[in-house]
Write a protein that holds these residues in place. Structure first.
Motif, PDB file in Angstrom:
ATOM      1  N   MET A   1       9.144  14.581 -58.981  1.00  0.00           N
ATOM      2  CA  MET A   1      10.256  13.647 -58.844  1.00  0.00           C
ATOM      3  C   MET A   1       9.871  12.247 -59.275  1.00  0.00           C
ATOM      4  O   MET A   1      10.614  11.552 -59.918  1.00  0.00           O
ATOM      5  CB  MET A   1      10.738  13.618 -57.400  1.00  0.00           C
ATOM      6  N   SER A   2       8.641  11.840 -58.974  1.00  0.00           N
ATOM      7  CA  SER A   2       8.205  10.515 -59.387  1.00  0.00           C
ATOM      8  C   SER A   2       7.546  10.517 -60.758  1.00  0.00           C
ATOM      9  O   SER A   2       6.971   9.524 -61.168  1.00  0.00           O
ATOM     10  CB  SER A   2       7.212   9.943 -58.377  1.00  0.00           C
ATOM     11  N   LEU A   3       7.598  11.633 -61.465  1.00  0.00           N
ATOM     12  CA  LEU A   3       6.880  11.729 -62.733  1.00  0.00           C
ATOM     13  C   LEU A   3       7.788  11.461 -63.923  1.00  0.00           C
ATOM     14  O   LEU A   3       8.963  11.818 -63.916  1.00  0.00           O
ATOM     15  CB  LEU A   3       6.244  13.114 -62.868  1.00  0.00           C
ATOM     16  N   SER A   4       7.204  10.846 -64.964  1.00  0.00           N
ATOM     17  CA  SER A   4       7.931  10.622 -66.217  1.00  0.00           C
ATOM     18  C   SER A   4       7.912  11.853 -67.106  1.00  0.00           C
ATOM     19  O   SER A   4       8.816  12.063 -67.912  1.00  0.00           O
ATOM     20  CB  SER A   4       7.307   9.460 -66.995  1.00  0.00           C
ATOM     21  N   LEU A   5       6.852  12.627 -67.017  1.00  0.00           N
ATOM     22  CA  LEU A   5       6.722  13.833 -67.846  1.00  0.00           C
ATOM     23  C   LEU A   5       7.835  14.816 -67.490  1.00  0.00           C
ATOM     24  O   LEU A   5       8.066  15.105 -66.317  1.00  0.00           O
ATOM     25  CB  LEU A   5       5.362  14.479 -67.595  1.00  0.00           C
ATOM     26  N   ASP A   6       8.512  15.350 -68.515  1.00  0.00           N
ATOM     27  CA  ASP A   6       9.655  16.197 -68.188  1.00  0.00           C
ATOM     28  C   ASP A   6       9.193  17.513 -67.554  1.00  0.00           C
ATOM     29  O   ASP A   6       8.082  17.981 -67.797  1.00  0.00           O
ATOM     30  CB  ASP A   6      10.535  16.428 -69.421  1.00  0.00           C
ATOM     31  N   ALA A   9       7.516  20.310 -69.528  1.00  0.00           N
ATOM     32  CA  ALA A   9       6.122  20.032 -69.909  1.00  0.00           C
ATOM     33  C   ALA A   9       5.196  20.188 -68.705  1.00  0.00           C
ATOM     34  O   ALA A   9       4.074  20.681 -68.831  1.00  0.00           O
ATOM     35  CB  ALA A   9       6.017  18.619 -70.491  1.00  0.00           C
ATOM     36  N   GLN A  10       5.665  19.782 -67.528  1.00  0.00           N
ATOM     37  CA  GLN A  10       4.869  19.991 -66.308  1.00  0.00           C
ATOM     38  C   GLN A  10       4.583  21.478 -66.094  1.00  0.00           C
ATOM     39  O   GLN A  10       3.458  21.871 -65.756  1.00  0.00           O
ATOM     40  CB  GLN A  10       5.607  19.438 -65.087  1.00  0.00           C
ATOM     41  N   LEU A  12       4.675  23.857 -68.441  1.00  0.00           N
ATOM     42  CA  LEU A  12       3.851  24.388 -69.535  1.00  0.00           C
ATOM     43  C   LEU A  12       2.372  24.093 -69.311  1.00  0.00           C
ATOM     44  O   LEU A  12       1.498  24.933 -69.555  1.00  0.00           O
ATOM     45  CB  LEU A  12       4.309  23.760 -70.866  1.00  0.00           C
ATOM     46  N   LEU A  13       2.083  22.890 -68.827  1.00  0.00           N
ATOM     47  CA  LEU A  13       0.674  22.464 -68.720  1.00  0.00           C
ATOM     48  C   LEU A  13       0.034  22.846 -67.395  1.00  0.00           C
ATOM     49  O   LEU A  13      -1.169  23.096 -67.343  1.00  0.00           O
ATOM     50  CB  LEU A  13       0.575  20.946 -68.912  1.00  0.00           C
ATOM     51  N   PHE A  14       0.834  22.835 -66.323  1.00  0.00           N
ATOM     52  CA  PHE A  14       0.222  22.972 -64.997  1.00  0.00           C
ATOM     53  C   PHE A  14       0.826  24.084 -64.143  1.00  0.00           C
ATOM     54  O   PHE A  14       0.110  24.873 -63.559  1.00  0.00           O
ATOM     55  CB  PHE A  14       0.328  21.650 -64.221  1.00  0.00           C
ATOM     56  N   ALA A 139      -0.740  23.311 -74.240  1.00  0.00           N
ATOM     57  CA  ALA A 139       0.258  22.552 -75.000  1.00  0.00           C
ATOM     58  C   ALA A 139       0.650  23.291 -76.276  1.00  0.00           C
ATOM     59  O   ALA A 139       1.746  23.095 -76.804  1.00  0.00           O
ATOM     60  CB  ALA A 139      -0.270  21.154 -75.343  1.00  0.00           C
TER      61      ALA A 139
ATOM     62  N   LEU B   5       4.329  21.864 -76.773  1.00  0.00           N
ATOM     63  CA  LEU B   5       4.619  20.665 -75.984  1.00  0.00           C
ATOM     64  C   LEU B   5       5.442  19.690 -76.825  1.00  0.00           C
ATOM     65  O   LEU B   5       5.096  19.418 -77.977  1.00  0.00           O
ATOM     66  CB  LEU B   5       3.304  19.997 -75.560  1.00  0.00           C
ATOM     67  N   LEU B  12       3.210  10.618 -74.516  1.00  0.00           N
ATOM     68  CA  LEU B  12       3.017  10.083 -73.164  1.00  0.00           C
ATOM     69  C   LEU B  12       1.602  10.361 -72.661  1.00  0.00           C
ATOM     70  O   LEU B  12       0.967   9.516 -72.033  1.00  0.00           O
ATOM     71  CB  LEU B  12       4.044  10.720 -72.208  1.00  0.00           C
ATOM     72  N   LEU B  39       0.999  17.899 -58.985  1.00  0.00           N
ATOM     73  CA  LEU B  39       1.012  18.502 -60.321  1.00  0.00           C
ATOM     74  C   LEU B  39      -0.389  18.945 -60.738  1.00  0.00           C
ATOM     75  O   LEU B  39      -0.601  20.100 -61.114  1.00  0.00           O
ATOM     76  CB  LEU B  39       1.562  17.497 -61.343  1.00  0.00           C
ATOM     77  N   ALA B 139       1.209  11.117 -66.826  1.00  0.00           N
ATOM     78  CA  ALA B 139       2.445  11.887 -66.636  1.00  0.00           C
ATOM     79  C   ALA B 139       3.406  11.165 -65.699  1.00  0.00           C
ATOM     80  O   ALA B 139       4.617  11.371 -65.750  1.00  0.00           O
ATOM     81  CB  ALA B 139       2.119  13.280 -66.081  1.00  0.00           C
ATOM     82  N   ALA B 140       2.851  10.308 -64.828  1.00  0.00           N
ATOM     83  CA  ALA B 140       3.688   9.523 -63.913  1.00  0.00           C
ATOM     84  C   ALA B 140       4.198   8.240 -64.561  1.00  0.00           C
ATOM     85  O   ALA B 140       4.827   7.411 -63.889  1.00  0.00           O
ATOM     86  CB  ALA B 140       2.896   9.199 -62.642  1.00  0.00           C
TER      87      ALA B 140
END
Lengths: 196, 196
Positions: A1-6, A9-10, A12-14, A139, B5, B12, B39, B139-140
């Motif tokens: 919720m506080s992240l800029s990464l969409d 992508a979150q 896909l990576l984690f 990625a 990605l 970012l 994350l 990411a944040a």
């Protein structure tokens, strides 16, 4: 919720990415590995020392040299993964420092004249870069299977040299059938993070 | 081009993100740090050992204890960054292993009964996790300023204990004025990657 990464992508990576133990036979191309490197090379290291080195084991002959050096539980998947990467730390990274740190070329001699200091820096910073590389594999839409269960001295002797220390070996490919175990628990925030 | 990605996420995390040396005074909230941890906790480690521990230095009193332990070039930015994180490796991570690796609780004694083995595992895997954490800060939508220029023994004594080894210190915040130097060169693919 506080992240800029969409969120995609979150995932896909984690969150949806998992350590794969089986792979399809779809090849991992040289072009894909280049695209991964061209992205993750920008991850930061101390003094931009960039000590990570990668040996891609692609040929049948290379697999045959690697297989006996893997622990029993890792051998089959390393033989069948489309591509295998040996990640190593270059303990002589300082030779490239004048080029990598052009505003402070003296760093090579001022900080890194001792081999022990270089080894410590190389292992820590190459491991940081291994973290970037694993996420870079994800990625690219591929699964990574990082492993430390192998004969380190044997891999160094067979694929590297005295100046390069193996860190881990990573299988790379599209996940196959039953590619992963159930996700293991993680530590809670309050077990890991304290504030002063 | 070969990556799944999306390009905005690539920028970012890697291409536009830079190591910040100045920060605005916009606070970094506890909620943001929790979102980052929730994350990056999923990043893989060997045996899921998850040895990274984090001390957030937020209070004025904490800053005052840390400042004299930083190298001259790192002191001012560490005092002015909205939040400072000491990243450390827990050399006694094996105590949590039966919980972290429930299908193989014997790993604790079978592989990690020796302190030297634990230290080597903890430093490598915590550095991997440091890589995930740095990318999590990005990411944040925040900038990270990782540093190894500090008194390691002093930081261990002042903020940690004999079982926790400091790895690096990371300033966290929104980049301020003239936050970074020109980007340093990176090694070419063919200098880093060989294929067998």
């Amino acid at each position: 919720m506080s992240l800029s990464l969409d969120p995609a992508a979150q995932d896909l990576l984690f969150r949806e990415a998992r350590t794969a133990n089986t792979f399809t036979d779809e090849p991992v191309t040289e072009e894909q590995v280049r695209a991964i490197y061209e992205l993750v090379k920008y991850g930061p290291t101390a003094f931009n020392q960039s000590p990570l080195r990668i040996v891609l084991v692609r040929s049948a002959e290379g697999r045959a040299r690697l297989a006996p050096l893997m622990s029993d539980g890792n051998r089959d998947k390393t033989v069948t993964a489309p591509l295998v990467a040996i990640l190593a730390a270059d303990n002589e990274f300082h030779e490239e420092l004048p080029r990598l740190l052009p505003h402070f070329p003296q760093a090579k001699d001022a900080f890194f004249s001792e081999r022990g200091v270089r080894e410590q820096n190389a292992s820590m910073n190459a491991a940081l870069q291994a973290g970037y590389f694993i996420l870079g594999i994800r990625a690219a839409g591929l699964a990574a299977g990082p492993m430390t269960g192998f004969d380190f001295a044997g891999v160094q002797k067979e694929f590297l040299d005295d100046d390069h220390t193996p860190l881990m070996i990573v299988n790379i490919g599209k996940p196959g059938e039953n590619a992963w175990f159930p996700r293991n628990p993680r530590l809670d925030f309050d077990e890991v993070v304290t504030t002063v």
